[in-house]
Design an enzyme around this catalytic site. Sequence first.
Site, PDB file in Angstrom:
ATOM      1  N   GLY B  21       0.741  -1.064   0.072  1.00 34.38           N
ATOM      2  CA  GLY B  21       0.070  -0.203   0.132  1.00 34.38           C
ATOM      3  C   GLY B  21       0.966   1.074  -0.201  1.00 34.38           C
ATOM      4  O   GLY B  21       2.141   1.259   0.370  1.00 34.38           O
ATOM      5  N   THR B 139       5.292   0.238   6.509  1.00 38.38           N
ATOM      6  CA  THR B 139       4.005   0.216   7.332  1.00 38.38           C
ATOM      7  C   THR B 139       3.558   1.453   7.703  1.00 38.38           C
ATOM      8  O   THR B 139       4.158   1.952   8.864  1.00 38.38           O
ATOM      9  CB  THR B 139       4.202  -0.733   8.225  1.00 38.38           C
ATOM     10  OG1 THR B 139       3.183  -0.593   9.205  1.00 38.38           O
ATOM     11  CG2 THR B 139       5.524  -0.615   9.021  1.00 38.38           C
ATOM     12  N   ASP B 141       1.137   1.730   9.650  1.00 45.52           N
ATOM     13  CA  ASP B 141       0.658   1.393  10.725  1.00 45.52           C
ATOM     14  C   ASP B 141       1.846   1.312  12.084  1.00 45.52           C
ATOM     15  O   ASP B 141       1.697   0.991  13.099  1.00 45.52           O
ATOM     16  CB  ASP B 141      -0.152  -0.069  10.843  1.00 45.52           C
ATOM     17  CG  ASP B 141      -1.393   0.142  10.098  1.00 45.52           C
ATOM     18  OD1 ASP B 141      -1.890   1.452  10.075  1.00 45.52           O
ATOM     19  OD2 ASP B 141      -1.815  -0.580   9.647  1.00 45.52           O
ATOM     20  N   ARG B 176     -21.228  18.192  21.193  1.00 42.11           N
ATOM     21  CA  ARG B 176     -21.311  16.630  20.653  1.00 42.11           C
ATOM     22  C   ARG B 176     -20.261  15.847  21.034  1.00 42.11           C
ATOM     23  O   ARG B 176     -19.493  16.028  21.459  1.00 42.11           O
ATOM     24  CB  ARG B 176     -21.350  16.807  19.144  1.00 42.11           C
ATOM     25  CG  ARG B 176     -22.561  17.358  18.457  1.00 42.11           C
ATOM     26  CD  ARG B 176     -22.704  17.075  16.900  1.00 42.11           C
ATOM     27  NE  ARG B 176     -23.568  17.833  16.262  1.00 42.11           N
ATOM     28  CZ  ARG B 176     -23.714  18.358  15.052  1.00 42.11           C
ATOM     29  NH1 ARG B 176     -22.542  18.465  14.444  1.00 42.11           N
ATOM     30  NH2 ARG B 176     -24.917  18.977  14.537  1.00 42.11           N
ATOM     31  N   MET B 183      -6.930   4.242  10.609  1.00 45.13           N
ATOM     32  CA  MET B 183      -6.362   3.078  10.182  1.00 45.13           C
ATOM     33  C   MET B 183      -6.053   2.343  11.649  1.00 45.13           C
ATOM     34  O   MET B 183      -5.428   2.958  12.542  1.00 45.13           O
ATOM     35  CB  MET B 183      -5.372   3.321   9.352  1.00 45.13           C
ATOM     36  CG  MET B 183      -5.843   3.442   8.130  1.00 45.13           C
ATOM     37  SD  MET B 183      -4.591   3.630   6.719  1.00 45.13           S
ATOM     38  CE  MET B 183      -3.282   4.802   7.508  1.00 45.13           C
ATOM     39  N   ARG B 185      -5.457  -2.063  12.019  1.00 48.72           N
ATOM     40  CA  ARG B 185      -6.514  -3.155  12.188  1.00 48.72           C
ATOM     41  C   ARG B 185      -6.121  -3.934  13.428  1.00 48.72           C
ATOM     42  O   ARG B 185      -6.953  -4.407  14.044  1.00 48.72           O
ATOM     43  CB  ARG B 185      -6.579  -3.851  10.858  1.00 48.72           C
ATOM     44  CG  ARG B 185      -7.690  -5.014  10.529  1.00 48.72           C
ATOM     45  CD  ARG B 185      -7.566  -5.766   9.238  1.00 48.72           C
ATOM     46  NE  ARG B 185      -7.988  -4.770   7.999  1.00 48.72           N
ATOM     47  CZ  ARG B 185      -9.074  -4.508   7.683  1.00 48.72           C
ATOM     48  NH1 ARG B 185     -10.058  -5.015   8.194  1.00 48.72           N
ATOM     49  NH2 ARG B 185      -9.090  -3.584   6.746  1.00 48.72           N
ATOM     50  N   GLU B 235      -9.542   1.160  13.579  1.00 50.88           N
ATOM     51  CA  GLU B 235     -10.635   0.518  12.897  1.00 50.88           C
ATOM     52  C   GLU B 235     -10.551  -1.031  13.405  1.00 50.88           C
ATOM     53  O   GLU B 235     -11.582  -1.594  13.221  1.00 50.88           O
ATOM     54  CB  GLU B 235     -10.218   0.275  11.527  1.00 50.88           C
ATOM     55  CG  GLU B 235      -8.836  -0.218  11.012  1.00 50.88           C
ATOM     56  CD  GLU B 235      -8.613  -0.383   9.439  1.00 50.88           C
ATOM     57  OE1 GLU B 235      -9.580  -0.719   8.719  1.00 50.88           O
ATOM     58  OE2 GLU B 235      -7.465  -0.133   9.148  1.00 50.88           O
ATOM     59  N   GLN B 287      -5.430   9.053   5.058  1.00 55.37           N
ATOM     60  CA  GLN B 287      -4.339   8.706   5.833  1.00 55.37           C
ATOM     61  C   GLN B 287      -3.201   8.363   5.228  1.00 55.37           C
ATOM     62  O   GLN B 287      -1.904   8.104   5.920  1.00 55.37           O
ATOM     63  CB  GLN B 287      -4.619   7.732   6.915  1.00 55.37           C
ATOM     64  CG  GLN B 287      -6.005   8.246   7.914  1.00 55.37           C
ATOM     65  CD  GLN B 287      -6.376   7.203   8.728  1.00 55.37           C
ATOM     66  OE1 GLN B 287      -5.856   6.930   9.823  1.00 55.37           O
ATOM     67  NE2 GLN B 287      -7.326   6.574   7.798  1.00 55.37           N
TER      68      GLN B 287
END
Lengths: 362, 362, 362, 362
Positions: B21, B139, B141, B176, B183, B185, B235, B287
Amino acid sequence: MSQTTDSQNPAPRIGVLTGGGDCPGLNAVIRAVTKSLIYQCGAEVIGVEDGFLGLIEHRVRPLDWRSVSDILATGGTVLGTSNTASPFAWHGQDVSQAVLAYARELGLQALVAIGGDGTMTMAHGLAQRGLPVVGVPKTIDNDIAHNERSFGFDTAVATVTEALERVQTTGQSHGRVMIVETMGRYAGWIALEAGMAGAADVILIPELPYSVEAIAAVCRERSRARRCTVICIAEGAAVAGGGMTIERTVADSPDPLRLGGVGHVLRAQLQPLIEAEVRATVLGHVQRGGSPTPFDRVLATQYGNAAAQLVLRGEYNRMVTLQHGAMTSVDLASVAGRNRTVPTDHPLLVCARQIGVCLGQG
Amino acid sequence: MSQTTDSQNPAPRIGVLTGGGDCPGLNAVIRAVTKSLIYQCGAEVIGVEDGFLGLIEHRVRPLDWRSVSDILATGGTVLGTSNTASPFAWHGQDVSQAVLAYARELGLQALVAIGGDGTMTMAHGLAQRGLPVVGVPKTIDNDIAHNERSFGFDTAVATVTEALERVQTTGQSHGRVMIVETMGRYAGWIALEAGMAGAADVILIPELPYSVEAIAAVCRERSRARRCTVICIAEGAAVAGGGMTIERTVADSPDPLRLGGVGHVLRAQLQPLIEAEVRATVLGHVQRGGSPTPFDRVLATQYGNAAAQLVLRGEYNRMVTLQHGAMTSVDLASVAGRNRTVPTDHPLLVCARQIGVCLGQG
Amino acid sequence: MSQTTDSQNPAPRIGVLTGGGDCPGLNAVIRAVTKSLIYQCGAEVIGVEDGFLGLIEHRVRPLDWRSVSDILATGGTVLGTSNTASPFAWHGQDVSQAVLAYARELGLQALVAIGGDGTMTMAHGLAQRGLPVVGVPKTIDNDIAHNERSFGFDTAVATVTEALERVQTTGQSHGRVMIVETMGRYAGWIALEAGMAGAADVILIPELPYSVEAIAAVCRERSRARRCTVICIAEGAAVAGGGMTIERTVADSPDPLRLGGVGHVLRAQLQPLIEAEVRATVLGHVQRGGSPTPFDRVLATQYGNAAAQLVLRGEYNRMVTLQHGAMTSVDLASVAGRNRTVPTDHPLLVCARQIGVCLGQG
Amino acid sequence: MSQTTDSQNPAPRIGVLTGGGDCPGLNAVIRAVTKSLIYQCGAEVIGVEDGFLGLIEHRVRPLDWRSVSDILATGGTVLGTSNTASPFAWHGQDVSQAVLAYARELGLQALVAIGGDGTMTMAHGLAQRGLPVVGVPKTIDNDIAHNERSFGFDTAVATVTEALERVQTTGQSHGRVMIVETMGRYAGWIALEAGMAGAADVILIPELPYSVEAIAAVCRERSRARRCTVICIAEGAAVAGGGMTIERTVADSPDPLRLGGVGHVLRAQLQPLIEAEVRATVLGHVQRGGSPTPFDRVLATQYGNAAAQLVLRGEYNRMVTLQHGAMTSVDLASVAGRNRTVPTDHPLLVCARQIGVCLGQG
């Protein structure tokens, strides 16, 4: 920081409130209204909390020079806002007389109401019942009648443009079709300007129904040239023909696409027709927030100051507008309920077509 | 721009590819690999297009000094990438021998493969079959084993932080609860760091299952103090107990929430328990894109240069890593398939707790 | 927002002050110290205004949860700071006993002092006279001993990087040599990292004296290739040989170049040697201001929280530091007066050389 | 990416060049001119390198669809520019006939010249000698006659605004007076708009001579309220009375302040009158560079497309302008040598006064 007061006439008291959805520049308007009134006539400015709700629930606080000194660049509204609280329909009751009584009790000479359509309608209602009001139009969608360019719009366009640039790099790296859904239920201003600023290959707005096949053709041609395709679609855009808007499509069925928004609908329409992977992003609330751009700060300051001038001149029941590049005003009654959509011969639409941007048709 | 070549030994030819990615900083790595190899040994650097797909389809192009001179700050990868093309499973076939033959034909002395888990596994496979490779971990992440901080991560954190700030102003204006889904997982690094940088009141990561009631309690307490609540959720985050992850929940049923992501799931869980309106935004692909932060440019440059040094020293079948703040390398075999998640006693988690951030429990 | 108090022991009172020059992240430290102490032990946190001056002039104010809630991302320090006010030399007097008496009067159990070298020295002095202190190092130059990475540094690097990118586009359009002077009188960290992030062709730092001729050679070679040259120079950089630093050069003579800074000195040195136009920009104070980057917000939060932990554990007269990527602390006495400069074999310097960046020599 | 060619009429060849100083948006204009001409009439677009210098030295290159596809958001000009090269005075010679001959040789049907005053004058000169030209006005100062808003101006304002915000945080932390000097030798548009957007307390422009004592009074009043003062001064601003401009002051004497600019002059004037420390920053070249704002990208695209329409309609020897919010054009002859300064009754100046901004007088 100077201020003038006349020992004979006590300082006038002016109320300010913000109603409707968040919009970058609200604080800049509040600051300009406040500074202008204090500086020019030594007014006492009273901030009403959470839109008309503050008038209903008796929540106000003074706004002095210092309290507005550092808010020019901050997003949101220091006064708070509410979308729904109406003096004319508060839990099923018309509490407008109580609101007017509270305004008299506060000694408000006038009220500056900053907000969208709903806020202007309520302000007009109170004006008709005797509270002098001045309206300042707020719409991130840039779609208020008689008003060329709203504060907050430039910031929303900048936010969307940045998102388009971000997905563009990913799209190009993967040879994908990237869809970005923007705000704009009835008017396509944000999608159009951001699409142009973000080099979108396809721009889809509510005013111009689109053909999925035409868009697919663009994607295929670009894929052949090893280019990604970036599509900027307003949330109110819809397929041409069939007479069915996306909105109705999703409202009629418990559709798994519903939450995804029109961007995901287009993705589902497009993917079967092309080889390249299609990805969709729905920008959502990030478009309403954040610090206003310098352009919007200056614009919002001018709106706020123009409202203060109307108050100072006693020109009430009018809404400040920007026309032909200059601040002016219109009767509040002439605004409510009218939307300013993108004319199909708008110069920027024509420009988009002339440089080869696909607007949804072949 | 100087370069050294040895008239006796022809310039070595080194291949470079990017797989998996998109990630900010890929171009900075490509630039550093290329400049370092050219500057230090006059290498010919060969860019492989679209990851391993370029080796399968024989699509390469030379990378010289000028072609990498202006790409340090650009997002994406100028070489293109592909998520899925594997020499070991190409339309059901193992084409790795053909790939190796093509590499020999090109005269590649070594291949620098920049990518994630999948790319490292394929690179390792080719290495075992005789192609000298050097891996550079990618990565967004930040979850590759043996690697403290990945390039691209700082940029993703910055993007999420900005989104948190934007929704915060809207949330505060309306009172609110604002949910932002990031991102992550399996690993919560992005949500954790961005949540801390964006002043999130609640941070939810896959490593720490959450209690909806505990979160609702935070929201209610903050509403009482007229404050909005900002929730940053990865996520992969999931409700505690019940043994059921969100992922399974949505996979098991044709749920209208599916496309909305876990952010919308949390919204649906939370809204019945509190009075304040809850809104969710799923950040998605934005992102991954955009120009890398200065931090990531420097980091990616160091990764790229470290890979070039391994090539120059002939230390093959290794992956560059950052350990204890310094570039080093590990055996490619030791990396594949291992994820680096957030330890529940990680200093930043501890810090979050100590300053009163809710991590999903009471 | 919860907090714990022990009915037996009254809440401890802890003072906080910021001293020395402005630095992005100061507010994040103040916020973390305050939140951590309130959340963990229900402390009363007392903000001291304008550094030690507030202790001298008896100007303090309470810092509660709400007062630090919205300051994470704001630049500057809400407490104010002063560069020069010392309890040990206040208008020629040692007023330290009065300061200690005032601290006792306030009931301060400890003082958290956030600042640079000077602040740490004063804090150490007060500690020796009996006031328990915890130091938090602040240096935008990243040059405090025993401390790997200071908050504020990443933001300064980002500011300089953006400036380098801006002048790069102008330089390239005109084929010019563009010089950008950064902070860094003794240590070149900012110029080095920003130079690497901003793709500078030449990076000049105090630690590596430069040769004008070597730089001119780079400029000429790049001009031949129709490329501009971007030079990033730290304010403390100096010509090699001659034994004369720029600083002395300008101090010794009423030089018209003085106000221009070393960037203009280099311009004057370089222009006669090359054809391309040379332009210089001195960034100045913009490097100290503005909102901290997400990285710096997280880092500053960790510094602040670590300081609170030292207070909670009663480990006084120590300074928080970052070592090997983890927060720890050192004795205050070991810090004062020591600078951390860039070692000439620092990995990033080596990396710069290996990808062909000119560091001022041939 | 489509294009139309008429097999009877060969594709027309149109030249494009950029002259004068760098300005954000130049690439957006080049892109729009190119795309519009290719898309609408299948033109061959020829890029001329380095302004008129490329026509003198015979340096041109084709611009096709792909070569302009990724330049919308990039700063500078991909064609390069030159400030001084004139066909009418090239090393003392009039080489305009050679330039015209070269244009004929290239088969140029028309030339689109993007630039400032100087470029327009040269373009007009070539037009009078028979080369059909269309001008696109470029001025970062927003001061071209008959033209409401120039591309690049919004970006420069944004850059200055950011600098004002940065120094504001430092100023407030230290209680200082911070001066930021902007571009604007004859017209104060940048200082005025950025000053308003950056919440400057004092805005000084060339059109309104200032009184040092009036400014000092503002600083003192703000210091008493423990506020910093931010001053935004255009480089052409000057003290009232005395008939002496700053420029003359510094030109007449070998003044150490010269390199520092008017910002440092004001600092020297102001410091003796007030207690607070005064610091000055001269922004310089960073104001010209960098990626254009979304607003400027859209505006520049409209300028470029409008120029293409003039070419397509054969309306030569005209310059595109923005009037009353719409693209139109004026005769090239009517532009040269006229500056658009800020009228002293300009609405934004009036607004500034009404909200209490000091414009240099008491």
